[in-house]
Design a protein around this motif. Structure first.
Motif, PDB file in Angstrom:
ATOM      1  N   SER A  34      37.075  -7.474 -89.466  1.00  0.00           N
ATOM      2  CA  SER A  34      37.066  -7.969 -88.089  1.00  0.00           C
ATOM      3  C   SER A  34      36.828  -9.476 -88.076  1.00  0.00           C
ATOM      4  CB  SER A  34      35.988  -7.259 -87.274  1.00  0.00           C
ATOM      5  OG  SER A  34      34.699  -7.686 -87.653  1.00  0.00           O
ATOM      6  N   PHE A  35      37.518 -10.163 -87.177  1.00  0.00           N
ATOM      7  CA  PHE A  35      37.361 -11.605 -87.082  1.00  0.00           C
ATOM      8  C   PHE A  35      35.978 -11.980 -86.551  1.00  0.00           C
ATOM      9  CE2 PHE A  35      42.118 -11.326 -86.670  1.00  0.00           C
ATOM     10  CZ  PHE A  35      42.381 -11.894 -87.899  1.00  0.00           C
ATOM     11  N   ALA A  36      35.385 -11.116 -85.711  1.00  0.00           N
ATOM     12  CA  ALA A  36      34.044 -11.394 -85.194  1.00  0.00           C
ATOM     13  C   ALA A  36      33.045 -11.492 -86.336  1.00  0.00           C
ATOM     14  CB  ALA A  36      33.631 -10.307 -84.209  1.00  0.00           C
ATOM     15  N   LYS A  37      33.141 -10.590 -87.312  1.00  0.00           N
ATOM     16  CA  LYS A  37      32.230 -10.615 -88.453  1.00  0.00           C
ATOM     17  C   LYS A  37      32.589 -11.730 -89.428  1.00  0.00           C
ATOM     18  CE  LYS A  37      30.966  -5.722 -88.302  1.00  0.00           C
ATOM     19  NZ  LYS A  37      30.949  -4.427 -89.045  1.00  0.00           N
ATOM     20  N   LEU A  38      33.899 -11.984 -89.575  1.00  0.00           N
ATOM     21  CA  LEU A  38      34.314 -13.048 -90.493  1.00  0.00           C
ATOM     22  C   LEU A  38      33.831 -14.414 -90.023  1.00  0.00           C
ATOM     23  CD1 LEU A  38      37.978 -12.008 -91.430  1.00  0.00           C
ATOM     24  CD2 LEU A  38      36.003 -12.090 -92.958  1.00  0.00           C
ATOM     25  N   ARG A  39      33.782 -14.627 -88.708  1.00  0.00           N
ATOM     26  CA  ARG A  39      33.337 -15.922 -88.184  1.00  0.00           C
ATOM     27  C   ARG A  39      31.862 -16.178 -88.458  1.00  0.00           C
ATOM     28  NH1 ARG A  39      36.983 -14.431 -83.986  1.00  0.00           N
ATOM     29  NH2 ARG A  39      38.775 -15.868 -83.898  1.00  0.00           N
ATOM     30  N   LEU A  40      31.119 -15.124 -88.778  1.00  0.00           N
ATOM     31  CA  LEU A  40      29.704 -15.292 -89.110  1.00  0.00           C
ATOM     32  C   LEU A  40      29.497 -15.721 -90.554  1.00  0.00           C
ATOM     33  CD1 LEU A  40      28.241 -12.123 -87.312  1.00  0.00           C
ATOM     34  CD2 LEU A  40      28.344 -14.484 -86.449  1.00  0.00           C
ATOM     35  N   VAL A  77      58.022   5.785 -86.737  1.00  0.00           N
ATOM     36  CA  VAL A  77      58.467   5.218 -88.014  1.00  0.00           C
ATOM     37  C   VAL A  77      57.802   3.877 -88.335  1.00  0.00           C
ATOM     38  CG1 VAL A  77      60.708   6.366 -87.899  1.00  0.00           C
ATOM     39  CG2 VAL A  77      60.448   4.079 -86.911  1.00  0.00           C
ATOM     40  N   LEU A  78      56.929   3.407 -87.456  1.00  0.00           N
ATOM     41  CA  LEU A  78      56.290   2.114 -87.662  1.00  0.00           C
ATOM     42  C   LEU A  78      55.267   2.204 -88.797  1.00  0.00           C
ATOM     43  CD1 LEU A  78      56.368  -0.721 -86.364  1.00  0.00           C
ATOM     44  CD2 LEU A  78      54.375  -0.041 -85.016  1.00  0.00           C
ATOM     45  N   ILE A  79      55.402   1.336 -89.781  1.00  0.00           N
ATOM     46  CA  ILE A  79      54.500   1.318 -90.935  1.00  0.00           C
ATOM     47  C   ILE A  79      53.264   0.497 -90.576  1.00  0.00           C
ATOM     48  CG2 ILE A  79      54.240   0.730 -93.365  1.00  0.00           C
ATOM     49  CD1 ILE A  79      57.271   0.861 -93.624  1.00  0.00           C
ATOM     50  N   ARG A  80      52.111   1.103 -90.713  1.00  0.00           N
ATOM     51  CA  ARG A  80      50.870   0.393 -90.429  1.00  0.00           C
ATOM     52  C   ARG A  80      50.605  -0.681 -91.491  1.00  0.00           C
ATOM     53  NH1 ARG A  80      46.387   4.926 -89.511  1.00  0.00           N
ATOM     54  NH2 ARG A  80      47.628   6.017 -91.074  1.00  0.00           N
ATOM     55  N   THR A  81      49.891  -1.705 -91.093  1.00  0.00           N
ATOM     56  CA  THR A  81      49.564  -2.804 -92.001  1.00  0.00           C
ATOM     57  C   THR A  81      48.096  -3.185 -91.826  1.00  0.00           C
ATOM     58  OG1 THR A  81      50.214  -4.480 -90.370  1.00  0.00           O
ATOM     59  CG2 THR A  81      51.907  -3.739 -91.918  1.00  0.00           C
ATOM     60  N   HIS A  82      47.572  -3.890 -92.788  1.00  0.00           N
ATOM     61  CA  HIS A  82      46.236  -4.474 -92.648  1.00  0.00           C
ATOM     62  C   HIS A  82      46.116  -5.671 -93.581  1.00  0.00           C
ATOM     63  CE1 HIS A  82      45.496  -1.614 -96.029  1.00  0.00           C
ATOM     64  NE2 HIS A  82      44.732  -2.604 -96.471  1.00  0.00           N
ATOM     65  N   ARG A  83      45.033  -6.366 -93.441  1.00  0.00           N
ATOM     66  CA  ARG A  83      44.800  -7.574 -94.216  1.00  0.00           C
ATOM     67  C   ARG A  83      43.610  -7.347 -95.147  1.00  0.00           C
ATOM     68  NH1 ARG A  83      43.065  -9.913 -90.557  1.00  0.00           N
ATOM     69  NH2 ARG A  83      40.906 -10.229 -91.277  1.00  0.00           N
ATOM     70  N   ILE A  84      43.709  -7.817 -96.378  1.00  0.00           N
ATOM     71  CA  ILE A  84      42.618  -7.709 -97.345  1.00  0.00           C
ATOM     72  C   ILE A  84      42.114  -9.117 -97.637  1.00  0.00           C
ATOM     73  CG2 ILE A  84      41.935  -6.987 -99.658  1.00  0.00           C
ATOM     74  CD1 ILE A  84      44.178  -4.919 -99.582  1.00  0.00           C
ATOM     75  N   ASP A  85      40.867  -9.385 -97.278  1.00  0.00           N
ATOM     76  CA  ASP A  85      40.257 -10.690 -97.530  1.00  0.00           C
ATOM     77  C   ASP A  85      39.220 -10.545 -98.637  1.00  0.00           C
ATOM     78  OD1 ASP A  85      41.696 -11.904 -95.396  1.00  0.00           O
ATOM     79  OD2 ASP A  85      40.266 -11.025 -93.989  1.00  0.00           O
ATOM     80  N   GLU A  86      39.179 -11.513 -99.531  1.00  0.00           N
ATOM     81  CA  GLU A  86      38.306 -11.441-100.688  1.00  0.00           C
ATOM     82  C   GLU A  86      37.763 -12.828-101.006  1.00  0.00           C
ATOM     83  OE1 GLU A  86      38.739  -9.145-104.922  1.00  0.00           O
ATOM     84  OE2 GLU A  86      40.251 -10.644-104.469  1.00  0.00           O
ATOM     85  N   ARG A  87      36.482 -12.875-101.349  1.00  0.00           N
ATOM     86  CA  ARG A  87      35.885 -14.128-101.793  1.00  0.00           C
ATOM     87  C   ARG A  87      35.766 -14.109-103.311  1.00  0.00           C
ATOM     88  NH1 ARG A  87      31.406 -13.952 -99.178  1.00  0.00           N
ATOM     89  NH2 ARG A  87      31.886 -15.368 -97.455  1.00  0.00           N
ATOM     90  N   ARG A  88      36.414 -15.069-103.966  1.00  0.00           N
ATOM     91  CA  ARG A  88      36.387 -15.173-105.416  1.00  0.00           C
ATOM     92  C   ARG A  88      35.512 -16.345-105.820  1.00  0.00           C
ATOM     93  NH1 ARG A  88      42.756 -13.977-107.079  1.00  0.00           N
ATOM     94  NH2 ARG A  88      42.831 -11.871-106.180  1.00  0.00           N
ATOM     95  N   PRO A  89      35.144 -16.417-107.097  1.00  0.00           N
ATOM     96  CA  PRO A  89      34.262 -17.515-107.524  1.00  0.00           C
ATOM     97  C   PRO A  89      34.808 -18.905-107.223  1.00  0.00           C
ATOM     98  CG  PRO A  89      34.359 -15.819-109.207  1.00  0.00           C
ATOM     99  CD  PRO A  89      35.379 -15.451-108.186  1.00  0.00           C
ATOM    100  N   ASP A  90      36.143 -19.063-107.282  1.00  0.00           N
ATOM    101  CA  ASP A  90      36.732 -20.390-107.103  1.00  0.00           C
ATOM    102  C   ASP A  90      37.399 -20.606-105.754  1.00  0.00           C
ATOM    103  OD1 ASP A  90      38.607 -18.474-107.755  1.00  0.00           O
ATOM    104  OD2 ASP A  90      39.954 -19.890-108.741  1.00  0.00           O
ATOM    105  N   LYS A  91      37.665 -19.518-105.000  1.00  0.00           N
ATOM    106  CA  LYS A  91      38.369 -19.663-103.731  1.00  0.00           C
ATOM    107  C   LYS A  91      38.302 -18.351-102.952  1.00  0.00           C
ATOM    108  CE  LYS A  91      42.824 -18.208-105.648  1.00  0.00           C
ATOM    109  NZ  LYS A  91      44.256 -18.525-105.800  1.00  0.00           N
ATOM    110  N   CYS A  92      38.780 -18.395-101.702  1.00  0.00           N
ATOM    111  CA  CYS A  92      38.954 -17.181-100.907  1.00  0.00           C
ATOM    112  C   CYS A  92      40.424 -16.772-100.969  1.00  0.00           C
ATOM    113  CB  CYS A  92      38.541 -17.416 -99.460  1.00  0.00           C
ATOM    114  SG  CYS A  92      36.762 -17.625 -99.223  1.00  0.00           S
TER     115      CYS A  92
END
Length: 275
Positions: A34-40, A77-92
């Motif tokens: 959620s963007f609300a949690k990501l903004r924190l 027939v609509l294919i659902r989608t989502h976004r995967i966000d990850e924090r890595r040691p050198d970047k997001c």
């Protein structure tokens, strides 16, 4: 093949047991959706938001899908989608994926899913060849590899990505929702093999093999189609392909530089220069 020494189980650059590169980068952590949690998060503006912009902007630039108006018949027939966000040691890192495991009907999303990847024997052969001939051993990675290949079915429809308010400028498309949170009334007609589709690995493998044989001039091994040999100006290069990674050993600097030049003329890659 070790990517680096560590205590306990070593990290694998090519994990042939799981038929793919290592599932996660050491030290990485998943982020809320959620963007609300990501903004924190403390690095929302400096790391997370730029990563999302880079991912969605790359999809728009690569013409991965075209936006079309939603119609009632598309619900089934609509294919659902989502976004995967990850924090890595050198970047997001952010990745927009299709939920290809939710298949509607009798294979409407795909026709064939089988694809092959470099075997443990193939990787050992390349490493042994490099060691025996005292050649360098290099690896390269294709950026957004699957998105280079066209989809086999021209009638695949996907949900558009959810966009934060900061990206609702038109530069990143319409998005799934408007500023009020209501549905935008638009969906995407897929043109490229988006990550998450069941046949994306197969489509990418065929696309890469076609490029290597027709534009570079390599010879694919009959026993393993993920291994190829290229001879150029009296020098030889041997390589193994594993999804979007290539492990290769050139016999000299000339063929090494020429191989990278031809690949970079067509694809955006990382690595390949330093053993």
């Amino acid at each position: 093949l070790l990517a680096g020494a560590s205590v306990g189980r070593p990290a694998l650059l090519f994990d042939v047991r799981n038929a793919g590169p290592s599932a996660s980068v050491p030290g990485s952590s998943s982020l809320p959706r959620s963007f609300a949690k990501l903004r924190l998060e403390p690095d929302w503006e400096s790391g997370i938001l730029p990563a999302i912009k880079s991912e969605i902007g790359g999809l728009i630039q690569s013409n991965v899908y075209e936006e079309i108006p939603w119609e009632p018949w598309m619900s089934g027939v609509l294919i659902r989608t989502h976004r995967i966000d990850e924090r890595r040691p050198d970047k997001c890192k952010s990745r927009f994926v299709a939920e290809g495991n939710h298949t509607v009907g009798d294979g409407v999303h795909f026709d064939e899913v089988a694809t092959s990847m470099a075997s443990a024997t193939a990787v050992k052969m390349v490493v042994s060849f490099a060691a025996g001939c005292r050649n360098g051993l290099f690896s390269l990675d294709f950026r957004q590899a699957f998105l280079q290949a066209d989809v086999a079915n021209p009638n695949l429809l996907i949900e558009l990505p959810d966009l934060p308010h900061e990206m609702m400028t038109g530069e990143f498309g319409t998005g799934k929702r408007d500023r009020s949170g209501a549905r935008s009334g638009m969906v995407g007609r897929l043109k490229k093999a988006l990550y998450g589709l069941r046949d994306s690995p197969r489509l990418w493998a065929k696309h890469l093999q076609r490029f290597l044989t027709e534009e570079v001039g390599v010879r694919i091994l009959v026993a393993d189609r993920n291994v190829f040999k290229w001879e150029w100006n009296g020098e030889t290069l041997l390589a193994a392909c594993h999804v979007d990674d290539v492990l290769f050993t050139p016999s000299g600097p000339g063929i090494h530089a020429e191989f990278l030049r031809r690949v970079r003329a067509r694809f955006e890659i990382t690595g390949g220069d330093v053993p």
